[in-house]
Structure formats: C-alpha cells, structure tokens
Design an enzyme around this catalytic site. Sequence first.
Site, PDB file in Angstrom:
ATOM      1  N   TYR A  10     -26.880  -5.613   7.992  1.00  0.00           N
ATOM      2  CA  TYR A  10     -26.473  -5.163   6.554  1.00  0.00           C
ATOM      3  C   TYR A  10     -26.417  -6.325   5.617  1.00  0.00           C
ATOM      4  O   TYR A  10     -26.761  -6.217   4.413  1.00  0.00           O
ATOM      5  CB  TYR A  10     -25.448  -3.756   6.618  1.00  0.00           C
ATOM      6  CG  TYR A  10     -25.729  -3.192   5.193  1.00  0.00           C
ATOM      7  CD1 TYR A  10     -26.401  -2.205   4.752  1.00  0.00           C
ATOM      8  CD2 TYR A  10     -24.778  -3.644   4.305  1.00  0.00           C
ATOM      9  CE1 TYR A  10     -26.330  -1.483   3.815  1.00  0.00           C
ATOM     10  CE2 TYR A  10     -24.548  -2.797   3.175  1.00  0.00           C
ATOM     11  CZ  TYR A  10     -25.303  -1.833   2.886  1.00  0.00           C
ATOM     12  OH  TYR A  10     -25.389  -1.342   1.611  1.00  0.00           O
ATOM     13  N   SER A  60     -24.604  -5.323  -2.540  1.00  0.00           N
ATOM     14  CA  SER A  60     -23.525  -4.637  -2.071  1.00  0.00           C
ATOM     15  C   SER A  60     -22.597  -5.810  -2.161  1.00  0.00           C
ATOM     16  O   SER A  60     -22.907  -6.980  -2.345  1.00  0.00           O
ATOM     17  CB  SER A  60     -23.918  -4.437  -0.419  1.00  0.00           C
ATOM     18  OG  SER A  60     -22.571  -4.210   0.306  1.00  0.00           O
TER      19      SER A  60
END
Length: 248
Positions: free
Chosen positions: A168, A155
Amino acid sequence: MKYSEYQPRPDLLKDRIILITGASDGIGRAAALSYALHGATVVLHGRTLNKLEVLYDEIESLGAPQPAILPLQLSSASPRDYELLYDTLEKQFGRLDGILHNAGILGERTELENYPIDVWDDVMAVNLRAPFILTQELLPLLQKSEHASVVFASSGVGRQVRERWGAYSVSKIAIEAVSLLFAKENQHPNVRFNCVNPGATRTAMRAKAYPDEDPKTLATPESIMPAYLYLMGDDSLHMSGQSIDAQD
C-alpha cells in the site's frame, strides 16, 4: 490556503463529466454525491453493481444530473476492456472533464519479509497500474475538455514510508510519482494532474487498517469534500503536479 475551509459555489461543476473510480463506498461515494450536487454528470465505477445502482438512484432522487454506471474489474482489466471503456465514454459523452482515481485496496499490514506475493500484485494492480492505464487511455477524452482535472488518491504513507504498510505504501509513493510525471510531461495546458491525501477518515479501509481505533474520532468522508471539490473545479486551474492534504 486551508483546503478544508474551501467554499465552492453551488454550480462549480455544472455540465462537467467526471469519472469516479471506487464510487460505491466511503470517499468515492461521498465524492460522487458531492460532485453531482454541484452540477456534474458523474460516471460511477465500482466492483459492486448493486451498490452503484443504489447510489445512482440516490443521485437521481436528489435532482442532480443523471449519472452513468461503468462496471470494470480494475485488478484484472485487459487492454481490450480499457478500449471498450474509452469507446463507451466517447460515444455517450464525447469528452471527459475529470477523473477521481479513488479506488484502492489496503493489502496486508505486515513486514515485506512475510508479504504475500499475490496480495502485492493485487494492490499494485488496483492502486498503481489501473490509475496509470486509465489516465493514459482516457487522455484523448480529457484533451477534448475545456479544463480537465485528474486527481489521484495519495496517503500519509505515500509521502513517507511507514513500517508494515507494505505494498500500500509503495503503491501510494509511486502514484505520487505518476501524477507528477503526467504533470511535468503534459503537452496539453487544459489538463492538470494532482494528488490528494484524505488523511484519517471514517471508512471501511481505515477500520481494517486500525481495528482498535474509535471511528467517531475521525473525519467523515463528507467533511473532507471541500478539497476534492477544489481540485476538480475551476478554482484550481493554476495547480498541476501538486499534492495536497484534504484536512489541512
């Protein structure tokens, strides 16, 4: 190269056995269809069995190789569950040619000061622990492949910490390290390990993270598949320990 412009040959993944985690929705679902249409036998993992069954039927209706379904609760899987998974795959296929570690959960968008510990544990279990253990457990099957590719989901917040992305972000920074360590320590030249950052994509997770964003402005999961095909096919045999952006 521009991965978004990669043009795979139609039989790129012919006779390949590829496991896809989180295959029931979004990017995982698009990858399952894309890999199957390029000749792969896809092993579909997900939490929601009925969604996997719908996808299974869709793949069969397209005339692609018959897929397989592998339900497993990643957040709570025990060592025994992973052993059973290995035994099932070995018995059915004898080898594994690829893993796409797509399953992931967002957790809370809040400061670490207020981050719920149970949510932290869940995010780490699914986004970090599961891909690590799954790769470790299935390495003997990957080593039986002529050319095997393991692809981890990264990400933008896995490259650079961003406020209020909590567990995350930490899990994605760590998964980049896991991929790189597997690549650097690898004793089997036929297995390679890379990360892909999908970028801003029209998925349910993205909508949860950015509720005010117009999804129509984002790339669809289908439109970013060239990068996913590239990393899984023979054109990336020279690549290991890399992290690419699907929309570049």
